[in-house]
Design an enzyme around this catalytic site. Structure first.
Site, mmCIF file in Angstrom:
data_model
loop_
_atom_site.group_PDB
_atom_site.id
_atom_site.type_symbol
_atom_site.label_atom_id
_atom_site.label_comp_id
_atom_site.label_asym_id
_atom_site.label_seq_id
_atom_site.Cartn_x
_atom_site.Cartn_y
_atom_site.Cartn_z
ATOM 1 N N CYS A 30 0.785 -1.230 0.000
ATOM 2 C CA CYS A 30 0.000 0.000 0.000
ATOM 3 C C CYS A 30 0.821 1.286 0.000
ATOM 4 O O CYS A 30 2.052 1.250 0.055
ATOM 5 C CB CYS A 30 -0.932 0.102 1.196
ATOM 6 S SG CYS A 30 -0.805 -1.146 2.412
ATOM 7 N N GLY B 191 -0.602 0.268 -5.023
ATOM 8 C CA GLY B 191 -1.782 -0.517 -4.661
ATOM 9 C C GLY B 191 -2.955 -0.131 -5.527
ATOM 10 O O GLY B 191 -3.277 1.058 -5.625
ATOM 11 N N ASN C 65 1.047 1.411 6.029
ATOM 12 C CA ASN C 65 1.818 0.726 4.992
ATOM 13 C C ASN C 65 2.842 -0.138 5.720
ATOM 14 O O ASN C 65 3.630 0.375 6.510
ATOM 15 C CB ASN C 65 2.513 1.755 4.094
ATOM 16 C CG ASN C 65 3.432 1.124 3.049
ATOM 17 O OD1 ASN C 65 4.361 1.750 2.572
ATOM 18 N ND2 ASN C 65 3.190 -0.116 2.678
ATOM 19 N N GLY C 66 2.820 -1.437 5.457
ATOM 20 C CA GLY C 66 3.760 -2.342 6.111
ATOM 21 C C GLY C 66 3.055 -3.592 6.582
ATOM 22 O O GLY C 66 1.932 -3.877 6.170
ATOM 23 N N CYS D 34 13.969 -0.873 3.177
ATOM 24 C CA CYS D 34 13.693 -1.934 2.196
ATOM 25 C C CYS D 34 14.417 -1.628 0.884
ATOM 26 O O CYS D 34 14.057 -0.684 0.178
ATOM 27 C CB CYS D 34 12.198 -2.019 1.939
ATOM 28 S SG CYS D 34 11.786 -3.072 0.543
ATOM 29 N N TYR E 132 12.492 -2.018 -7.383
ATOM 30 C CA TYR E 132 11.250 -2.174 -8.145
ATOM 31 C C TYR E 132 10.090 -1.271 -7.742
ATOM 32 O O TYR E 132 9.423 -0.711 -8.603
ATOM 33 C CB TYR E 132 10.807 -3.636 -8.023
ATOM 34 C CG TYR E 132 9.478 -3.950 -8.642
ATOM 35 C CD1 TYR E 132 9.321 -3.995 -10.022
ATOM 36 C CD2 TYR E 132 8.364 -4.205 -7.842
ATOM 37 C CE1 TYR E 132 8.092 -4.293 -10.594
ATOM 38 C CE2 TYR E 132 7.136 -4.503 -8.414
ATOM 39 C CZ TYR E 132 7.006 -4.544 -9.775
ATOM 40 O OH TYR E 132 5.795 -4.833 -10.349
ATOM 41 N N CYS F 46 9.122 -11.983 1.694
ATOM 42 C CA CYS F 46 9.173 -10.799 2.566
ATOM 43 C C CYS F 46 8.079 -10.887 3.623
ATOM 44 O O CYS F 46 6.958 -11.277 3.312
ATOM 45 C CB CYS F 46 8.948 -9.538 1.724
ATOM 46 S SG CYS F 46 8.807 -8.049 2.730
ATOM 47 N N CYS G 10 17.552 -3.450 4.543
ATOM 48 C CA CYS G 10 17.067 -4.821 4.612
ATOM 49 C C CYS G 10 17.297 -5.440 3.238
ATOM 50 O O CYS G 10 16.916 -4.851 2.220
ATOM 51 C CB CYS G 10 15.576 -4.846 4.948
ATOM 52 S SG CYS G 10 14.869 -6.507 4.861
ATOM 53 N N CYS H 230 15.128 -10.519 1.258
ATOM 54 C CA CYS H 230 14.579 -11.333 0.168
ATOM 55 C C CYS H 230 15.683 -11.829 -0.781
ATOM 56 O O CYS H 230 15.430 -12.676 -1.630
ATOM 57 C CB CYS H 230 13.470 -10.601 -0.580
ATOM 58 S SG CYS H 230 13.864 -8.949 -1.006
HETATM 59 S S1 SF4 Z 1 12.542 -8.670 2.658
HETATM 60 FE FE1 SF4 Z 1 12.965 -7.653 0.691
HETATM 61 S S2 SF4 Z 1 11.022 -6.693 0.095
HETATM 62 FE FE2 SF4 Z 1 10.871 -7.202 2.284
HETATM 63 S S3 SF4 Z 1 11.528 -5.345 3.369
HETATM 64 FE FE3 SF4 Z 1 13.337 -6.629 3.145
HETATM 65 S S4 SF4 Z 1 14.270 -5.937 1.207
HETATM 66 FE FE4 SF4 Z 1 12.179 -5.177 1.251
#
Ligand code: SF4
Length: 451
Positions: A9, A35, A109-110, A244, A250, A390, A441, A444
Site C-alpha cells: 500500500c 496498490g 503501509n507495512g 527496504c 522495483y 518478505c 534490509c 529477500c
Molecule cells: S525482505 Fe525484501 S522486500 Fe521485504 S523489506 Fe526486506 S528488502 Fe524489502
C-alpha cells in the site's frame, strides 16, 4: 518485470489545508502504483470524521461530489493492494473507529510481524475484530490503553507492535505520522504551497500537489500536527535503520526520492554496476519496460553498447480474465509487451530486467525476442536472485515458487531459454544504494531477517 510481487500500500496525510481531501486524492493518484485494489480517504472538519473507501482505482472510487463530502482541513488516504480472494471492502483503509476519546482513523503501509499474537491476546480480553487487517490491532490497542491522552495511547500502542509500519493517524483536531524503528517503508514530510503539511509514502506525491520536500520522517519518530504549529517530533524508538532495498529495485516510482536518494539515479547506478561486473559482447541493450528502463540506460552508458526500446509496453490493459492454458498465458504477455522487430532482428540482445521471481514471464519475453529474430538473448538482472519471501509489507510468493530458491543460475538460464544470465551481486547492489553499514534490509536476497 516482477510477477506476483506487490507493495501492499501507500499512505498520505494532509494537514492544515482547506482542500485537504482533494490534495489527498491527487496524492493517492501519484501513489497508485503501490496498490490498485482499493482506495480510501478520511477527513476531519474539526467536529467529525468523514470516510469514503471502496474497491477500485483512486479515479474510480472518488469524484468531485464525493470529495466535497470529505470536508475539513485535514485528511488521510490509502491505496491498497490485496491478495486474491481477500477482497472485502472491510479490509480497505482508512480504518475508522469511535472510542472513549472520540473518533479516529488510521492508514498503514507495512506488515506487523507479531499481529497474530497481539490479536489473540486482544480477543482473549474480549475484543471483537471486523477485518483481517493487522492495522485493526492498533485501533484496539489505542482504545484499550489506560493513558489519558491520544498521543500517549498511540505511543503505548506502537510499543506493543513489531514489524514494518509507516502510519498516519487522524483525530478530529490532530494528525500523527509514525515510522517503525527500522524505517522499512518510506515516509516523507513536505510543506504545501499555501500552508499546511503533507506526509506521503513517496515524494512523487509532493510533486503533483506542488509541495516542497522537507525531510523523511525518521525511523522510530512520531510527528504530531496541530493547528497553527510546526510539527512536533517525538523519538519513540531509538532508530536502527533497515530500509527496504526493494523500494529501489522495483517498487518506488523513478521520479521519487526515497531514503534520501533519487530512485531513478540509483537504478541507473545499478545498471552501471551490472555492466562492470557482468559484461558481455552484444549489439544492443534493451529494457523490460517499465522496471528495467533506468538500469538498462545505466548498463548501456557504462558498456558503450547502444540503448534501444526493443520492447513496447501496452499501458492500457488491466487484468485479463482468460483461460489459464499455456497458449492463453503466452498471449497475455504479448498483449502487455510486444517486440520491436526492426530493432531486434539479427542482433545480439542484452535484455535488462529489475528481478526474476517465478521465471515464467522472463521465459516468455526471451521466447518473444527470439521469435522476433534476435540471434542471441543475454539476460542481465539489476538485483541479486530473489530467494526468500518478505514479511515486512511486500506480497511475495512462497519460497517454493521463487525460482532462485530452487534452481542455480545456470538452471534458471536454461529454464528461461536465455543464451546467458547474470545478476547483480549483493555487494554491488549495496554500493549502488550508498549503503552505510547495514542500514538496508536485503532479506529477500539473503534470508537474513532481522525480526
Ligand atoms: S525482505 Fe525484501 S522486500 Fe521485504 S523489506 Fe526486506 S528488502 Fe524489502
Amino acid at each position: 518485470m516482477l510477477e506476483n510481487v506487490n507493495e501492499k500500500c501507500a499512505v498520505v496525510g494532509i494537514f492544515g489545508h482547506k482542500e485537504a481531501s482533494k490534495l489527498a486524492y491527487f496524492s493517492l493518484h501519484a501513489l497508485q502504483h503501490r496498490g490498485q485494489e482499493a482506495a480510501g480517504i478520511s477527513s476531519s472538519d474539526g467536529e467529525k470524521l468523514h470516510t469514503i473507501k471502496k474497491r477500485g482505482l483512486v479515479m474510480r472510487v472518488f469524484d468531485e461530489a464525493k470529495l466535497n463530502t470529505l470536508s475539513g482541513t485535514s485528511a488521510i488516504g490509502h491505496t491498497r493492494y490485496s491478495t486474491a480472494g481477500d477482497d472485502s471492502i472491510l479490509d480497505a483503509q482508512p480504518v475508522f473507529a469511535r472510542y472513549d476519546l472520540g473518533e479516529m482513523a488510521i492508514v498503514h503501509n507495512g506488515n506487523l510481524t507479531n499481529a497474530e499474537e497481539v490479536r489473540n491476546a486482544l480477543i482473549e480480553k474480549g475484543a471483537i475484530f471486523q477485518t483481517f487487517m493487522d492495522t485493526e490491532n492498533l485501533i484496539h490497542l489505542i482504545a484499550k490503553s489506560e493513558q489519558k491522552k491520544l498521543i500517549d495511547r498511540i505511543i503505548d500502542a506502537v510499543q506493543r507492535i513489531e514489524g514494518a509500519f509507516s502510519l498516519v493517524f487522524l483525530s478530529r483536531t490532530k494528525m500523527f505520522a509514525m515510522r517503525d524503528r527500522h524505517g522499512f517503508r518510506p515516509l516523507s514530510l513536505g510543506r504545501l504551497p499555501n500552508g499546511g503539511y503533507i506526509v506521503a509514502s513517496e515524494t512523487c506525491a509532493f510533486d503533483l500537489v506542488g509541495a516542497e520536500f522537507i525531510r523523511d520522517v525518521a525511523p522510530g519518530e512520531l510527528l504530531i500536527f496541530e493547528k497553527d504549529k510546526t510539527p512536533i517530533s517525538v523519538k519513540v524508538f531509538e532508530p536502527t535503520p533497515k530500509h527496504c532495498i526493494f523500494e529501489y529495485v522495483y517498487f518506488a516510482r523513478p521520479d521519487s526520492k526515497v531514503f534520501g536518494q533519487s530512485v531513478y539515479q540509483t537504478r541507473k547506478d545499478m545498471g552501471k554496476e551490472l555492466a562492470r561486473i557482468k559484461p558481455i559482447e552484444a549489439d544492443v541493450v534493451i529494457p523490460v519496460p517499465d522496471g528495467g528502463v533506468p538500469s538498462a540506460i545505466g548498463y548501456a552508458q557504462e558498456s558503450g553498447i547502444p540503448y534501444e526500446m526493443g520492447i513496447m509496453r501496452n499501458h492500457y490493459i488491466g487484468r485479463t480474465f482468460i483461460e489459464p492454458t499455456q497458449e492463453m498465458r503466452d498471449l497475455k504477455v504479448k498483449m502487455k509487451l510486444s517486440p520491436m522487430t526492426d530493432i531486434i532482428k539479427g542482433k545480439r540482445v542484452i535484455v535488462i530486467d529489475d528481478s526474476i521471481v517465478r521465471g515464467t514471464t522472463s521465459r516468455r519475453i526471451i521466447r518473444m525476442l527470439k521469435e522476433a529474430g534476435a540471434s542471441e538473448v543475454h539476460m542481465r538482472v539489476s538485483s541479486p536472485p530473489t530467494t526468500d519471501p518478505c514479511f515486512y509489507g511486500v506480497d511475495t510468493p512462497n519460497k517454493e515458487n521463487l525460482i532462485a530458491a530452487n534452481m542455480s543460475t545456470q538452471e534458471i538460464c536454461d529454464y528461461i531459454e536465455a543464451d546467458s544470465l547474470a545478476y547483480l551481486d549483493e555487494a554491488s547492489l549495496l554500493r549502488s544504494v550508498n549503503a552505510e553499514g547495514d542500514n538496508y534490509c536485503t532479506a529477500c536476497f539473503t534470508g537474513k531477517y532481522i525480526i
